[in-house]
Design an enzyme around this catalytic site. Sequence first.
Site, mmCIF file in Angstrom:
data_model
loop_
_atom_site.group_PDB
_atom_site.id
_atom_site.type_symbol
_atom_site.label_atom_id
_atom_site.label_comp_id
_atom_site.label_asym_id
_atom_site.label_seq_id
_atom_site.Cartn_x
_atom_site.Cartn_y
_atom_site.Cartn_z
ATOM 1 C CG HIS A 42 -2.066 -0.963 1.086
ATOM 2 N ND1 HIS A 42 -2.837 -1.070 -0.049
ATOM 3 C CD2 HIS A 42 -2.583 -1.865 1.968
ATOM 4 C CE1 HIS A 42 -3.775 -1.983 0.127
ATOM 5 N NE2 HIS A 42 -3.626 -2.494 1.337
ATOM 6 C CB ALA A 43 0.138 4.840 -0.265
ATOM 7 C CD GLU A 44 3.618 6.416 3.220
ATOM 8 O OE1 GLU A 44 4.536 5.793 3.793
ATOM 9 O OE2 GLU A 44 3.816 7.376 2.444
ATOM 10 C CB THR A 45 3.497 -0.491 5.877
ATOM 11 O OG1 THR A 45 2.845 -1.099 4.747
ATOM 12 C CG2 THR A 45 3.360 -1.411 7.079
#
Length: 269
Positions: A42-45
């Site tokens: 995903h875009a960020e973790t």
Amino acid sequence: MRIRIVDAFTDRPFSGNPAGVLLLDSFPDDAWLQNVALEVNHAETAFAHRLPQGGAADWALRWFTPATEVAMCGHATLATAHVLHSTGVHEGPVRFATLSGVLVATPHEDGSLTLDFPTAPLTPVEVPAGAAEALGAAPRTAFDTGPNVRDLLVEVADEETVLGLTPDHKALARYSERGIIATARAEDPSRGYDFVSRCFFPNVGIDEDPVTGSAHTALAPYWSERLGRPDLTGLQASPRSGLVRTGLRGDRTLLTGHAVTVIEGELLA
């Protein structure tokens, strides 16, 4: 260990911006953190662990895209705070120690959370040569957003132009360290938002970010000055879409939204 996928800046599943969230005892080596972020994709973790009592912050927090660690991330901070409160791990405001200093997330009775972030400094710049062709629209203005956000903020003609952008992501990569925020005034504020945006971040492995909290630390001062109000609502008009309520407070910007946990599982690696 438990891993959760949380949709942030939305009150319903499968919209907003999804983030992976892991609560740890301590931070493992960076290679492991980056591999998990790549696996989640995903875009960020977000990775967080509790800090000793009595310090300036309650939890340490780091954010990774599938390609790199970043200095600031709004939606994954919101997602982490949501996990802490929805699971009963933390009550009341939570202070996160991050690469951008101590960031505070405050819960509200309606289930929303407010993030207290540094306001991005906006510096007017010339529209770079070739940026209009790469973006697919001619910017009216362009601003550097400073060392935390690291984007080029551009205003385009209108909301319809923002919605219709089909940029050349590879070409966009040359114009800022992270990417480009494209924005315009809302066509009809009675729809519940004052401005629209879309965010393209090819340099950190994200062609289009669904809803970007950090970008709103630049959008808030930009639109508050133009609209003459400190409290606004922005629609990030990605295919998933999401709303961010912004409150400009001088050198701090408040970002308010909801979050929803959609997946919870066990990380075995």
